[in-house]
Design a protein around this motif. Structure first.
Motif, PDB file in Angstrom:
ATOM      1  N   ILE A 301      -0.337   0.032  -0.772  1.00 45.91           N
ATOM      2  CA  ILE A 301       1.088   0.058  -0.469  1.00 45.91           C
ATOM      3  C   ILE A 301       1.430   1.134   0.559  1.00 45.91           C
ATOM      4  CG2 ILE A 301       3.393   0.479  -1.420  1.00 45.91           C
ATOM      5  CD1 ILE A 301       2.317  -2.177  -2.257  1.00 45.91           C
ATOM      6  N   THR A 345       6.497  -4.929   6.373  1.00 47.29           N
ATOM      7  CA  THR A 345       6.245  -4.018   5.249  1.00 47.29           C
ATOM      8  C   THR A 345       6.297  -2.560   5.671  1.00 47.29           C
ATOM      9  OG1 THR A 345       3.845  -4.137   5.612  1.00 47.29           O
ATOM     10  CG2 THR A 345       4.800  -5.684   4.033  1.00 47.29           C
ATOM     11  N   ASP A 499       7.967  -1.406  -5.401  1.00 53.11           N
ATOM     12  CA  ASP A 499       7.194  -2.434  -4.690  1.00 53.11           C
ATOM     13  C   ASP A 499       5.902  -2.748  -5.428  1.00 53.11           C
ATOM     14  OD1 ASP A 499       9.042  -2.718  -2.689  1.00 53.11           O
ATOM     15  OD2 ASP A 499       7.998  -1.453  -1.229  1.00 53.11           O
ATOM     16  N   VAL A 500       5.240  -1.690  -5.930  1.00 47.52           N
ATOM     17  CA  VAL A 500       3.992  -1.887  -6.671  1.00 47.52           C
ATOM     18  C   VAL A 500       4.256  -2.674  -7.947  1.00 47.52           C
ATOM     19  CG1 VAL A 500       2.139  -0.731  -7.922  1.00 47.52           C
ATOM     20  CG2 VAL A 500       2.905   0.185  -5.735  1.00 47.52           C
TER      21      VAL A 500
END
Length: 603
Positions: A301, A345, A499-500
């Motif tokens: 990420i 992203t 997000d994770v």
């Protein structure tokens, strides 16, 4: 003058090639310094170890010759060969005739742990400092070196000599010089099938798809990067689209030009499940070729947010350490797949985001990559699956044919070949005109056109209804055009963790609450556990190693920020840890976990 030679077939534990006086005596040593033998047999054998002038030559993998083979008790290791390479660096072949390892003097100085680990894998274990120093002393005192060509990685060794990843050598000269391969070879670079069959099967199923011709042309780019204009960077193409749209299959198709591996499920590709530090090591076996990396979604990420991979890929320069020259650069064409592009992203200053966008070429598909159902298939899905089968049965032959043609063309007239590439790139730019895209992106399509045109002229590509120009133009129009600044606000620590959690949603087990508790036996696939407290607050319990695998860069600072916000529940005390011991209601009770008090990350 007489050529002195002794090798693994003799009783000596060393080797010395080259013209010497008849009185010359060569001595090989054991690790303890004792001499093995001082008497040698002089042979008028001419040059030893030459390959002749055949185009394709199979070299024994000298870096791992019989590695792991147990050594006979009375067969002590020693220096078998000592070579000064084309860059004036020294290399040693150390071991016995049945089990030996090549390493450079620089390797032994800078990373002796790695050298001794390789020796241990070959059955030569040196654990104590004294034993290791005896090997180093032997290397230090060795007086004689012969000149030789060393291939320490795949790719172009010279403008007309190419070493494949399996140790096979392609050369366009007629010289009989020996080439020593010292890198670890890989069977996935060994061709399977035939060029004629590969072309026939792909022509039958992919002749209606211009994207097929474009990707095969792009796969040929790696071998000509060495000869391209200096402004051309290592290209990076992203195939972006919905799940099950055929991205991975068509990337496998491109990779089949050079490599294959039926056991992986993605052919000759690898996945983005890697650390930043391992990226260069991963690219090294694909130097002067093409590397396919699947599932950009698996990228760390933090690396997605920083965009570092785009800069690392674009550069052909090696990493520089303090007081050391930079490592030798890599020339690699990269092909990646994902549902979301790096540009989308990445979070950071506008200038950095724009720089990343100019180094990554995003090809976006709204639907399946295969637009028409080929004759003999019920639908595009069954046809796409058949392409996978072809890629598992036929691979590696087209790339070798292309590289042989390149080597031959360069040997014939290097200036003309350089001009040919530049001329084809210029012709493509003239055709497309102003397209509103960064120049580096247009370079990617220009050099793909140049490679494809040459491959088609040499009879290497499958037949296709589209011309190479039309295929490249088709792919170019799938690249999104960004208007204005692409700057976005940098993500916070909370957003990065959310997000994770979103990405790992299916691997988070909901334990419920005290009123409606669910029990769970810990499973390796569990990323973490969700618990709802009596007051309605939601807690996430994640083991440190699993969160660190997703956020390898900056995790500690993110967690400290979350602790300051009250999101991370940490220990109390004078020197509190960021993790806590998991409570009893968590399946990994007693282990260290990060406890995050956070709302639903899907909202």
């Amino acid at each position: 003058m007489t050529n002195l030679a002794f090798d693994g077939r003799s009783d000596l534990r060393g080797v010395f090639y080259g013209p010497v006086d008849a009185a010359t005596i060569e001595t090989a040593y054991r690790p303890n310094g004792s001499e093995i033998q001082k008497i040698v047999t002089l042979k008028s054998v001419g040059k030893v170890g030459n390959h002749g002038s055949s185009h394709f030559q199979k070299r024994e993998n000298m870096s791992s010759l019989s590695e792991g083979t147990p050594l006979p008790a009375n067969d002590a290791p020693g220096i078998l060969d000592a070579v000064r390479d084309q860059n004036r660096e020294t290399h040693f072949k150390f071991g016995t005739p049945s089990s030996a390892v090549w390493f450079s003097t620089a390797d032994l100085i800078e990373n002796d742990k790695s050298v001794f680990a390789r020796l241990a894998a070959a059955g030569m274990t040196y654990l104590t400092t004294g034993k290791r120093n005896s090997v180093k002393k032997m290397i230090e005192d060795h007086p004689h070196f012969r000149d030789g060509l060393i291939a320490s990685r795949p790719g172009w060794l010279t403008d007309i000599i190419y070493v494949y990843g399996d140790g096979t050598i392609c050369r366009a000269d007629k010289a009989a010089t020996e080439i020593i391969v010292t890198f670890d070879t890989n069977v996935r670079h060994t061709p399977l099938g035939s060029l004629a069959e590969w072309k026939a099967q792909l022509s039958a199923i992919g002749s209606k798809e211009p994207i097929t011709l474009f990707l095969l042309s792009y796969a040929m780019v790696g071998p000509i990067l060495r000869f391209a204009p200096s402004h051309v960077l290592n290209p990076y193409i992203e195939l972006i689209g919905q799940p099950e749209s055929g991205k991975t299959t068509f990337a496998m198709l491109a990779a089949s030009v050079h490599v294959g591996d039926p056991s992986t499920g993605i052919g000759g590709g690898v996945t983005w499940n890697m650390s930043e530090a391992s990226f260069d090591q991963l690219r090294k076996p694909y130097n002067d070729s093409m590397l396919f990396i699947d599932e950009q979604n698996e990228m760390d990420i933090a690396l997605q947010a920083s965009g570092k991979m785009a800069f690392k890929q674009a550069s052909s320069s090696g990493r520089r350490k303090f007081d050391h020259p930079p490592t030798e650069g890599l020339r690699v064409a990269l092909l990646s797949t994902g549902n979301i592009s790096i540009r989308e992203t990445m979070k950071g200053p506008g200038g950095v985001v724009n720089a990343v966008a100019s180094r990554t070429c995003e090809i976006f598909f709204e639907g399946p990559l295969m637009r028409e159902v080929p004759v003999g298939f019920a639908d595009t899905m069954s046809a796409t699956n058949h392409i996978r089968e072809i890629c598992n049965r036929q691979y590696g032959t087209a790339g070798r044919a292309f590289i042989q043609e390149v080597a031959t063309a360069v040997a014939s007239d290097p200036t003309k070949f350089h001009s040919r590439i530049a001329g084809l790139m210029t012709a493509f730019r003239a055709k497309v005109g102003a397209v509103g895209l960064p120049s580096r992106i247009v370079d990617t399509f220009s050099i793909a056109y140049a490679a494809g045109r040459m491959a088609q002229r040499w009879g290497i590509l499958p037949s296709n209804d589209a011309s190479v120009m039309d295929a490249c133009m088709y792919a170019l129009q799938l690249v999104p055009k960004s208007n204005g600044s692409m700057a976005v606000v940098q993500k916070s620590a909370l957003e990065i963790v959310q997000d994770v959690l979103r990405a790992k949603g299916r691997s988070l087990f909901d334990l419920g609450s005290y009123e409606a508790r669910r029990y769970r036996v810990p499973m390796p696939s569990d990323f973490g556990y969700i618990w709802t407290a009596e007051n309605g607050e939601t807690f996430y319990y994640i083991e440190p190693a699993k969160l660190r695998a997703e956020i390898s860069t900056g995790l500690s600072s993110y967690l400290k920020s979350l602790r300051a916000q009250g999101v991370l529940v940490a220990e109390e005390g004078k020197n509190p840890k960021l993790s806590i011991k998991a409570p009893r209601h968590v399946p990994v009770s007693g282990r260290r976990v990060y406890c995050l008090k956070i709302g639903d990350p899907m909202l």
